[in-house]
Enzyme design. Structure first.
Site, PDB file in Angstrom:
ATOM      1  N   HIS A  64       8.420  45.835  20.523  1.00 14.12           N
ATOM      2  CA  HIS A  64       9.114  47.032  20.987  1.00 14.12           C
ATOM      3  C   HIS A  64       8.590  48.252  20.216  1.00 14.12           C
ATOM      4  O   HIS A  64       8.129  48.051  19.314  1.00 14.12           O
ATOM      5  CB  HIS A  64      10.865  46.837  20.906  1.00 14.12           C
ATOM      6  CG  HIS A  64      11.350  46.195  22.025  1.00 14.12           C
ATOM      7  ND1 HIS A  64      12.582  46.059  22.142  1.00 14.12           N
ATOM      8  CD2 HIS A  64      10.683  45.036  22.676  1.00 14.12           C
ATOM      9  CE1 HIS A  64      12.925  45.098  23.052  1.00 14.12           C
ATOM     10  NE2 HIS A  64      11.862  44.274  23.477  1.00 14.12           N
ATOM     11  N   GLU A  66      10.158  50.612  18.942  1.00 17.22           N
ATOM     12  CA  GLU A  66      10.926  50.615  17.504  1.00 17.22           C
ATOM     13  C   GLU A  66      10.451  49.889  16.813  1.00 17.22           C
ATOM     14  O   GLU A  66      10.290  50.417  15.106  1.00 17.22           O
ATOM     15  CB  GLU A  66      12.425  50.373  17.603  1.00 17.22           C
ATOM     16  CG  GLU A  66      13.136  51.276  18.513  1.00 17.22           C
ATOM     17  CD  GLU A  66      13.058  50.756  20.079  1.00 17.22           C
ATOM     18  OE1 GLU A  66      14.158  50.843  20.814  1.00 17.22           O
ATOM     19  OE2 GLU A  66      12.281  50.099  20.638  1.00 17.22           O
ATOM     20  N   CYS A  94      17.740  48.599  22.024  1.00 22.15           N
ATOM     21  CA  CYS A  94      18.301  47.369  22.283  1.00 22.15           C
ATOM     22  C   CYS A  94      18.937  46.925  21.119  1.00 22.15           C
ATOM     23  O   CYS A  94      18.956  47.298  20.033  1.00 22.15           O
ATOM     24  CB  CYS A  94      17.325  46.379  22.948  1.00 22.15           C
ATOM     25  SG  CYS A  94      15.955  45.641  21.633  1.00 22.15           S
ATOM     26  N   CYS A  97      16.674  45.853  18.111  1.00 21.38           N
ATOM     27  CA  CYS A  97      16.086  46.977  17.448  1.00 21.38           C
ATOM     28  C   CYS A  97      16.948  47.614  16.616  1.00 21.38           C
ATOM     29  O   CYS A  97      16.832  47.844  15.488  1.00 21.38           O
ATOM     30  CB  CYS A  97      15.289  47.901  18.362  1.00 21.38           C
ATOM     31  SG  CYS A  97      13.866  47.153  19.109  1.00 21.38           S
TER      32      CYS A  97
END
Length: 155
Positions: A64, A66, A94, A97
Site C-alpha cells: 500500500h 502508506e 486500512c 496501515c
C-alpha cells in the site's frame, strides 16, 4: 525521490499543500493502473518519504501507499520511529496501515477521503499509537473522486 519543503505558501494551508503532494503520488499510481492512492511523510516541513500503491506491480497485497512512504521515511531518518512526522494519505488508512503507523509511532495522520468500507476508523481508532493525532477530510472531494473514477472505469 523528490524532497520538497513547505515555505509558507500563502494560498493554501500546510495540510492542503502536502495533500496535493500525496495526490501527485496517487495520480502516479493511476498511470501504472494501480488503485490511485498516494502517501507522503513530512518531517519539520520537508517531505522525507513518498509512496503510491504498488500491489499489482509487486503482486503484494501489503504494498500500500502508506507502507511505501513509511518505509522510505524510516530509511531517510535512519531509524524506525517517526514521532515527529506526519503521514499524509489520500484515502483513510486500512487496518494494516493504521497498525503499521502504530509501530512507526507516527505523530500525526492526515487523510483525504474517508473509507467507510475498509478504513480503520470503522473498526476502532485505537489501532493507531495513543499519541497520534488524526485529521480526516483534507481535499476529500478530490481524493474520493480519483478512486471513484478509477473503479468506475473498471466496471
Amino acid at each position: 525521490m523528490r524532497y520538497i519543503s513547505f515555505e509558507n505558501e500563502p494560498s493554501v494551508s500546510p495540510d492542503e499543500f502536502f495533500m496535493n503532494e500525496a495526490l501527485r503520488e496517487a495520480r502516479q499510481a493511476l498511470t501504472e493502473d494501480e488503485i490511485p492512492i498516494g502517501a507522503i511523510v513530512v518531517c519539520k516541513g520537508t517531505i522525507i518519504g513518498r509512496g503510491h500503491n504498488l500491489t499489482e506491480r509487486l503482486n503484494d497485497v501489503s504494498a500500500h501507499a502508506e507502507m511505501q512512504a513509511l518505509t522510505a521515511a524510516a530509511n531517510y531518518m535512519g531509524g524506525k520511529y517517526l514521532k515527529d512526522c506526519t503521514l499524509y494519505v489520500t484515502l483513510e488508512p486500512c487496518v494494516m496501515c493504521a497498525g503499521a503507523s502504530y509501530w512507526f509511532q507516527v505523530g500525526k495522520i492526515v487523510f483525504g477521503a474517508y473509507d467507510a468500507r475498509m478504513g480503520f476508523g470503522r473498526l476502532n481508532q485505537k489501532i493507531t499509537h495513543p499519541k497520534t493525532i488524526i485529521t480526516g477530510g483534507i481535499l476529500e472531494n478530490e481524493c474520493a473522486e480519483l478512486v471513484r473514477n478509477f473503479f468506475k472505469s473498471k466496471r
